[in-house]
Write an enzyme that holds these catalytic residues in place. Structure first.
Site, short mmCIF file in Angstrom:
data_model
loop_
_atom_site.label_atom_id
_atom_site.label_comp_id
_atom_site.label_asym_id
_atom_site.label_seq_id
_atom_site.Cartn_x
_atom_site.Cartn_y
_atom_site.Cartn_z
N CYS A 24 0.83 -1.21 0.00
CA CYS A 24 0.00 0.00 0.00
C CYS A 24 0.86 1.26 0.00
O CYS A 24 0.62 2.20 -0.77
CB CYS A 24 -0.91 -0.02 1.22
SG CYS A 24 -0.10 -0.50 2.75
N HIS A 52 -2.53 5.40 6.20
CA HIS A 52 -1.16 5.87 6.40
C HIS A 52 -1.10 7.33 5.90
O HIS A 52 -1.81 7.69 4.96
CB HIS A 52 -0.16 5.10 5.55
CG HIS A 52 -0.14 3.62 5.75
ND1 HIS A 52 0.24 3.01 6.92
CD2 HIS A 52 -0.42 2.60 4.89
CE1 HIS A 52 0.20 1.68 6.76
NE2 HIS A 52 -0.20 1.41 5.54
P1 NAD Z 1 -5.56 -10.85 5.93
O1 NAD Z 1 -5.00 -11.54 7.10
O2 NAD Z 1 -6.62 -9.83 6.12
O3 NAD Z 1 -6.13 -11.91 4.88
C1 NAD Z 1 -5.42 -13.06 4.53
C2 NAD Z 1 -6.42 -14.19 4.35
O4 NAD Z 1 -5.72 -15.35 3.94
C3 NAD Z 1 -7.15 -14.54 5.64
O5 NAD Z 1 -8.51 -14.72 5.34
C4 NAD Z 1 -6.49 -15.88 6.07
O6 NAD Z 1 -7.38 -16.70 6.78
C5 NAD Z 1 -6.17 -16.46 4.71
N1 NAD Z 1 -5.13 -17.50 4.72
C6 NAD Z 1 -4.20 -17.77 5.66
N2 NAD Z 1 -3.43 -18.81 5.28
C7 NAD Z 1 -3.89 -19.20 4.05
C8 NAD Z 1 -3.51 -20.20 3.15
N3 NAD Z 1 -2.51 -21.04 3.39
N4 NAD Z 1 -4.22 -20.33 1.99
C9 NAD Z 1 -5.23 -19.48 1.70
N5 NAD Z 1 -5.63 -18.50 2.55
C10 NAD Z 1 -4.96 -18.36 3.70
O7 NAD Z 1 -4.31 -10.21 5.16
P2 NAD Z 1 -4.33 -8.99 4.16
O8 NAD Z 1 -4.23 -7.74 4.94
O9 NAD Z 1 -5.43 -9.15 3.18
O10 NAD Z 1 -2.90 -9.18 3.47
C11 NAD Z 1 -2.72 -10.06 2.38
C12 NAD Z 1 -1.49 -9.63 1.61
O11 NAD Z 1 -1.70 -8.30 1.13
C13 NAD Z 1 -0.19 -9.57 2.43
O12 NAD Z 1 0.89 -9.85 1.58
C14 NAD Z 1 -0.13 -8.13 2.86
O13 NAD Z 1 1.16 -7.69 3.17
C15 NAD Z 1 -0.66 -7.45 1.61
N6 NAD Z 1 -1.21 -6.12 1.84
C16 NAD Z 1 -1.97 -5.84 2.92
C17 NAD Z 1 -2.42 -4.56 3.12
C18 NAD Z 1 -3.21 -4.19 4.34
O14 NAD Z 1 -3.04 -3.10 4.85
N7 NAD Z 1 -4.10 -5.01 4.85
C19 NAD Z 1 -2.15 -3.57 2.19
C20 NAD Z 1 -1.43 -3.89 1.04
C21 NAD Z 1 -0.95 -5.18 0.88
#
Ligand code: NAD
Length: 337
Positions: free
Chosen positions: A140, A220
């Protein structure tokens, strides 16, 4: 129709699935989840086929009244593209699964850059990802900085970027994160890792970043200084930034004085989940002194990468050029305040 599977249906995955469903040239092949929680029920209500991300847990879905279409391998086999939105580090573990089915994969910014052939921001380097087997949509913060740097670099040339990132402690649902009542230099090391991440998009860019974490969940905020290669006026920069489709230059007079009001604005505007896909950049803050530019911008961590994922899908399938893809994504999900 590009059939898109979403593996990992949390904060990012559920938003990407909805954005994909809104595209005229894409459909959601299904979503894979580890557990039948509230998001699983919502996914089913939205008509997405549910796959068990961990095969041994498949019976839990049936127990919860959720019919599964299969396990994640079947989704990967069936989909034209997989968006991996699993927690940081899990994407790298899933890489061999996608490769074994020759399914192009889009990873997220929590993964190391080495997870994919290309780190991606639609405005900055769409063409680098055309036809790639794997792409990482940058984080992000890196997305927010890349959208800003790309037009500045093209228009004026950039000598140096210095950015201080005031980072939210966690997303609204992440009650285990913090700080609750503190202000942390984080990471303490200077420069922070964010600058090198921006360099995965702009390899030649000189950039130093510093980070803090604060007790907030909303967005942020970046305090940015860019030394350009030529003298500029604030008015000229402002016009340039107003012309960028994924930058919202906040007009004076609206009273949008911080992240809280921006989020209220998004909810009042009927944005799904109160999402702000655009960089929100305070017009009044744009200041120049010779070649130095200063400004404040806010990025909504839960949603700014969502349109970028949609464009990354078109890039890996080589089904549109950058301008067409960005325009289509913006129009269909409603980017632009
Ligand atoms: P999150 O924890 O909200 O969602 C992840 C999902 O994946 C959850 O539902 C979890 O149960 C599931 N999961 C866990 N293990 C798994 C597996 N083995 N197979 C399939 N699903 C599985 O996380 P998020 O915030 O959505 O982040 C996901 C990615 O995006 C990360 O790389 C993070 O760094 C990136 N990201 C997050 C944000 C943020 O602020 N939330 C912003 C930009 C990028």
């Amino acid at each position: 129709m590009i059939r898109v599977g979403v593996n990992g249906y949390g904060t990012i995955g559920k938003r990407v699935a909805d954005a994909v469903a809104a595209q005229p040239d894409m459909e959601v092949a299904g979503v894979a989840k580890t557990q039948p929680n509230f998001e699983a029920h919502t996914a089913v209500e939205r008509g997405y086929s549910m796959y068990a991300a961990i095969p041994e847990r498949a019976p839990l879905f049936g127990d919860a009244g959720i019919e599964t279409a299969g396990v994640v391998d079947e989704l990967v086999a069936d989909a034209d593209v997989i968006v991996d939105a699993t927690p940081s580090g899990i994407g790298a573990e899933n890489r061999s699964l996608y490769a074994s089915y020759d399914t192009p994969a889009i990873f997220q910014g929590g993964e190391d850059a080495s997870v994919a052939q290309v780190s991606f921001n639609a405005r900055a380097n769409y063409d680098d990802a055309r036809g790639a087997d794997s792409v990482r949509v940058v984080s992000c913060n890196t997305t927010g900085l890349s959208r800003l740097v790309a037009p500045l670099e093209e228009e004026y040339g950039v000598e140096k970027v210095r950015a201080t990132l005031v980072r939210r402690g966690g997303d609204p649902s992440q009650h285990s994160r913090g700080p609750i009542n503190d202000i942390l230099p984080n990471p303490i090391e200077i420069p922070s890792h964010h600058g090198p991440d921006v360099q995965t998009i702009f390899p030649e860019l000189s950039i130093d970043t510093m980070g803090l974490k604060v007790p907030a969940t909303l967005m942020h905020v970046h305090a940015v200084n860019v030394t350009l290669e030529s003298d500029v006026t604030a008015a000229h920069v402002r016009q340039l930034l107003e012309d960028q489709s994924r930058i919202y230059v906040i007009p004076e007079g609206l009273g949008l004085d911080g992240a809280g009001k921006l989020k209220d604005f998004a909810l009042d505007a009927g944005r799904p989940r109160g999402d702000l896909w655009e960089n929100c950049l305070w017009g009044e803050s744009i200041a120049t002194e010779g070649r130095d530019l200063y400004l404040f911008q806010a990025v909504h961590q839960e949603s700014d990468v969502v349109p970028e994922n949609v464009d990354a899908i078109r890039a890996v399938t080589d089904s549109a050029d950058a301008a067409e893809s960005i325009e289509r994504t913006n129009r269909t999900i409603g980017v632009g305040l």
